[in-house]
Design a protein around this motif. Structure first.
Motif, PDB file in Angstrom:
ATOM      1  N   LEU A 104       8.962  19.641  47.524  1.00 42.43           N
ATOM      2  CA  LEU A 104       7.191  19.431  48.159  1.00 42.43           C
ATOM      3  C   LEU A 104       7.259  19.664  49.201  1.00 42.43           C
ATOM      4  O   LEU A 104       7.658  20.121  50.053  1.00 42.43           O
ATOM      5  N   PRO A 105       6.501  21.168  48.739  1.00 46.15           N
ATOM      6  CA  PRO A 105       6.115  22.418  49.770  1.00 46.15           C
ATOM      7  C   PRO A 105       5.742  21.743  51.240  1.00 46.15           C
ATOM      8  O   PRO A 105       4.304  20.324  51.348  1.00 46.15           O
ATOM      9  N   GLY A 106       5.846  22.014  52.099  1.00 44.52           N
ATOM     10  CA  GLY A 106       4.803  21.513  53.526  1.00 44.52           C
ATOM     11  C   GLY A 106       4.943  22.335  54.456  1.00 44.52           C
ATOM     12  O   GLY A 106       4.788  23.498  54.132  1.00 44.52           O
ATOM     13  N   MET A 107       4.163  22.452  55.696  1.00 45.85           N
ATOM     14  CA  MET A 107       4.249  23.018  56.847  1.00 45.85           C
ATOM     15  C   MET A 107       4.890  22.168  57.624  1.00 45.85           C
ATOM     16  O   MET A 107       4.850  21.276  57.923  1.00 45.85           O
ATOM     17  N   ASP A 108       5.937  23.253  58.934  1.00 43.48           N
ATOM     18  CA  ASP A 108       6.000  22.975  59.724  1.00 43.48           C
ATOM     19  C   ASP A 108       5.068  22.311  60.881  1.00 43.48           C
ATOM     20  O   ASP A 108       4.374  23.441  61.403  1.00 43.48           O
TER      21      ASP A 108
END
Length: 158
Positions: A86-90
């Motif tokens: 699952l791609p995400g962001m900090d």
């Protein structure tokens, strides 16, 4: 292509273990990527378990900063069979935020030295608030085919 996902399949003349090893190595992802957006692994440790997070430096000319970083969380991990993230962001406070899209590779051994690989990009869980700012899919189906060809070249040694 379905409404909210697309996939491509390619047969590679190498064992499933070799294909899986390449996919579980974040250092290979820039060579596999069919868009040219993936730059390099920030976290080069091999992918080894569900829930593991690995970060990748990225570039996209339409991104507000051009250069950006994705924090990907492993949500499928079945050695020699399937891997996905699952791609995400900090976000602030050490929290991760995910956009609702996912990548998944499914491997089917066709014999001791041949593997069918299916790459799926699924954006069915992307909320409307994100869809208002990002067009899905953000690339054409040829990206998946290109990625699978790059994977095949990589695991065959060139």
């Amino acid at each position: 292509m379905d409404q909210d996902n697309m996939s491509a399949t390619f047969t590679v003349a190498v064992p499933a273990a070799d294909v899986f090893a390449a996919l579980a190595d974040p250092r290979t992802h820039s060579a596999i990527d069919g868009t040219g957006w993936v730059r390099e692994a920030v976290d080069p440790a091999p992918l080894s378990e569900l829930g593991q997070v690995f970060r990748m430096d990225m570039y996209h000319p339409n991104h507000p900063d051009g250069d950006y970083r994705m924090a990907n969380k492993i949500h499928v991990f079945e050695p020699e069979r399937a891997i996905g993230w699952l791609p995400g962001m900090d976000k602030s406070g050490g929290h991760l935020a995910f956009g609702g899209w996912l990548w998944r590779y499914d491997l089917v051994p066709l014999g001791p030295s041949e593997t069918e690989v299916t790459l799926t990009y699924d954006w069915s869980a992307v909320p409307q608030s994100i869809r208002e700012h990002i067009q899905f899919p953000p690339f054409g189906p040829e990206h998946l085919s290109d990625s699978l060809r790059h994977l095949a070249e990589l695991v065959r040694g060139g």
